[in-house]
Enzyme design. Structure first.
Site, mmCIF file in Angstrom:
data_model
loop_
_atom_site.group_PDB
_atom_site.id
_atom_site.type_symbol
_atom_site.label_atom_id
_atom_site.label_comp_id
_atom_site.label_asym_id
_atom_site.label_seq_id
_atom_site.Cartn_x
_atom_site.Cartn_y
_atom_site.Cartn_z
ATOM 1 N N LYS A 51 -34.530 -31.150 -14.211
ATOM 2 C CA LYS A 51 -33.124 -31.425 -14.566
ATOM 3 C C LYS A 51 -32.409 -32.132 -13.406
ATOM 4 O O LYS A 51 -31.643 -33.068 -13.618
ATOM 5 C CB LYS A 51 -32.413 -30.120 -14.931
ATOM 6 C CG LYS A 51 -32.909 -29.536 -16.241
ATOM 7 C CD LYS A 51 -31.954 -28.526 -16.842
ATOM 8 C CE LYS A 51 -32.078 -27.177 -16.211
ATOM 9 N NZ LYS A 51 -31.341 -26.134 -16.946
ATOM 10 N N PHE A 82 -24.859 -23.451 -18.638
ATOM 11 C CA PHE A 82 -25.351 -22.172 -18.125
ATOM 12 C C PHE A 82 -26.190 -21.549 -19.260
ATOM 13 O O PHE A 82 -27.069 -22.232 -19.775
ATOM 14 C CB PHE A 82 -24.208 -21.357 -17.506
ATOM 15 C CG PHE A 82 -23.979 -21.858 -16.078
ATOM 16 C CD1 PHE A 82 -23.577 -23.171 -15.844
ATOM 17 C CD2 PHE A 82 -24.277 -21.067 -14.985
ATOM 18 C CE1 PHE A 82 -23.476 -23.681 -14.545
ATOM 19 C CE2 PHE A 82 -24.173 -21.563 -13.690
ATOM 20 C CZ PHE A 82 -23.772 -22.868 -13.470
ATOM 21 N N ASN A 83 -25.968 -20.319 -19.696
ATOM 22 C CA ASN A 83 -26.890 -19.764 -20.702
ATOM 23 C C ASN A 83 -26.415 -20.052 -22.124
ATOM 24 O O ASN A 83 -25.588 -19.311 -22.668
ATOM 25 C CB ASN A 83 -27.055 -18.259 -20.496
ATOM 26 C CG ASN A 83 -27.938 -17.961 -19.304
ATOM 27 O OD1 ASN A 83 -27.624 -18.356 -18.190
ATOM 28 N ND2 ASN A 83 -29.033 -17.274 -19.528
ATOM 29 N N TYR A 124 -38.891 -26.726 -14.156
ATOM 30 C CA TYR A 124 -37.856 -27.025 -15.164
ATOM 31 C C TYR A 124 -36.545 -27.394 -14.475
ATOM 32 O O TYR A 124 -35.915 -28.418 -14.791
ATOM 33 C CB TYR A 124 -37.691 -25.806 -16.074
ATOM 34 C CG TYR A 124 -36.573 -25.940 -17.086
ATOM 35 C CD1 TYR A 124 -36.538 -27.004 -17.976
ATOM 36 C CD2 TYR A 124 -35.569 -24.979 -17.164
ATOM 37 C CE1 TYR A 124 -35.520 -27.112 -18.904
ATOM 38 C CE2 TYR A 124 -34.551 -25.082 -18.092
ATOM 39 C CZ TYR A 124 -34.528 -26.156 -18.959
ATOM 40 O OH TYR A 124 -33.515 -26.264 -19.878
ATOM 41 N N ARG A 183 -25.610 -13.146 -16.063
ATOM 42 C CA ARG A 183 -25.643 -14.560 -16.459
ATOM 43 C C ARG A 183 -24.336 -14.918 -17.164
ATOM 44 O O ARG A 183 -23.597 -14.065 -17.638
ATOM 45 C CB ARG A 183 -26.807 -14.823 -17.433
ATOM 46 C CG ARG A 183 -28.188 -14.622 -16.817
ATOM 47 C CD ARG A 183 -28.525 -15.733 -15.838
ATOM 48 N NE ARG A 183 -29.843 -15.553 -15.244
ATOM 49 C CZ ARG A 183 -30.080 -14.845 -14.132
ATOM 50 N NH1 ARG A 183 -29.090 -14.237 -13.498
ATOM 51 N NH2 ARG A 183 -31.306 -14.764 -13.647
ATOM 52 N N PHE A 243 -35.890 -6.661 -17.527
ATOM 53 C CA PHE A 243 -36.688 -7.066 -16.368
ATOM 54 C C PHE A 243 -35.929 -6.808 -15.068
ATOM 55 O O PHE A 243 -35.233 -7.699 -14.561
ATOM 56 C CB PHE A 243 -37.044 -8.553 -16.458
ATOM 57 C CG PHE A 243 -37.737 -8.949 -17.747
ATOM 58 C CD1 PHE A 243 -38.641 -8.097 -18.370
ATOM 59 C CD2 PHE A 243 -37.490 -10.191 -18.334
ATOM 60 C CE1 PHE A 243 -39.278 -8.468 -19.551
ATOM 61 C CE2 PHE A 243 -38.126 -10.570 -19.509
ATOM 62 C CZ PHE A 243 -39.016 -9.711 -20.125
ATOM 63 N N HIS A 264 -35.472 -15.684 -24.856
ATOM 64 C CA HIS A 264 -34.084 -15.497 -24.455
ATOM 65 C C HIS A 264 -33.572 -14.116 -24.844
ATOM 66 O O HIS A 264 -33.913 -13.587 -25.905
ATOM 67 C CB HIS A 264 -33.213 -16.589 -25.074
ATOM 68 C CG HIS A 264 -33.568 -17.942 -24.542
ATOM 69 N ND1 HIS A 264 -34.575 -18.706 -25.091
ATOM 70 C CD2 HIS A 264 -33.094 -18.642 -23.500
ATOM 71 C CE1 HIS A 264 -34.687 -19.825 -24.401
ATOM 72 N NE2 HIS A 264 -33.796 -19.816 -23.429
ATOM 73 N N LEU A 265 -32.717 -13.595 -23.972
ATOM 74 C CA LEU A 265 -32.292 -12.208 -24.122
ATOM 75 C C LEU A 265 -31.595 -11.911 -25.455
ATOM 76 O O LEU A 265 -31.988 -10.978 -26.162
ATOM 77 C CB LEU A 265 -31.366 -11.837 -22.945
ATOM 78 C CG LEU A 265 -30.839 -10.410 -22.967
ATOM 79 C CD1 LEU A 265 -31.973 -9.410 -22.835
ATOM 80 C CD2 LEU A 265 -29.813 -10.200 -21.852
#
Ligand SMILES: O=c1ccn([C@@H]2O[C@H](COP(=O)(O)OP(=O)(O)O[C@H]3O[C@H](CO)[C@@H](O)[C@H](O)[C@H]3O)[C@@H](O)[C@H]2O)c(=O)[nH]1
Length: 200
Positions: A20, A44-45, A16, A96, A83, A64-65
């Protein structure tokens, strides 16, 4: 705190990420050969939802978190798994840079205006808050925003996860005047509004 700038070496660790970077390289080649003007925006996130609570994040499966934590707090999951707790960060969980989707959308408009006006021919910009939040901080903020308590289990690390990814967005601020407006609590509040209205 060390921030990632656009000049930092790029070294994608998965397909991935490589895809990019390949697109960035193709754009740069096209610019040389065909005179293409372009702006690359490195998110970013991406997180949060539109304030109308009509546009939000709905992946299947969700990975996603923030959506996972909110789904849990809505009773749609029985627990949250964190995790890894032994990363080289202050509380051992990954850090993040979460950036609101409306802030991202505004950056696109500025980038298009810069291209259309001829202010920019080619550019690469990071889009982040410059503020890193750990997995534990995200869960705590979700609890605060929702007033609900999460049940958390701690599991092993995921393969190939960097401990910390936080952007410097100084370049787009200086060149196009863009700056993230949402902080973590506002991002989560907008996502909570969307999730609570779209319970499946
Ligand atoms: O149930 C979960 C989900 C996530 N995490 C952690 O929370 C952090 C954030 O996770 P996530 O929201 O999935 O974001 P990233 O793993 O940083 O993924 C980002 O970076 C990936 C690789 O570029 C992209 O595929 C994603 O779209 C983008 O959100 C990471 O440390 C995860 O390990 C958990 O501990 N538990």
């Amino acid at each position: 705190m060390e921030l990632i700038t656009e000049d930092c070496p790029t070294n994608p660790i998965d397909p991935y990420g490589r895809s990019k970077l390949m697109i960035e390289q193709i754009l740069a080649d096209f610019a040389v050969i065909y005179g293409l003007n372009y702006v690359v925006l490195r998110y970013f996130n991406a997180a949060g939802a539109h304030e109308s609570a009509e546009i939000g994040e709905d992946h299947n499966p969700e990975k996603h978190l923030i959506p996972i934590v909110l789904q849990h707090l809505l009773g749609q999951r029985d627990k949250i798994s964190v995790f890894g707790t032994n990363y080289d960060t202050p509380n051992g969980t990954c850090i993040r840079d979460y950036i609101h989707v409306t802030d991202l959308a505004k950056a696109h408009i500025l980038a298009l205006e810069a291209l259309l006006s001829g202010k920019k021919k080619t550019a690469v910009y990071n889009l982040g808050n410059g503020l890193g939040y750990s997995v534990k901080e995200v869960i705590k903020t979700c609890e605060k925003v929702t007033g609900r308590k999460a049940f958390v289990e701690y599991t092993d690390r995921c393969l190939g996860e960097p401990a910390r990814l936080v952007a410097s967005s100084q370049k787009i601020y200086e060149e196009l005047g863009w700056k993230a407006e949402y902080l973590l609590e506002g991002i989560i509040a907008s996502a909570w509004k969307w999730h609570s209205r779209h319970v499946k």
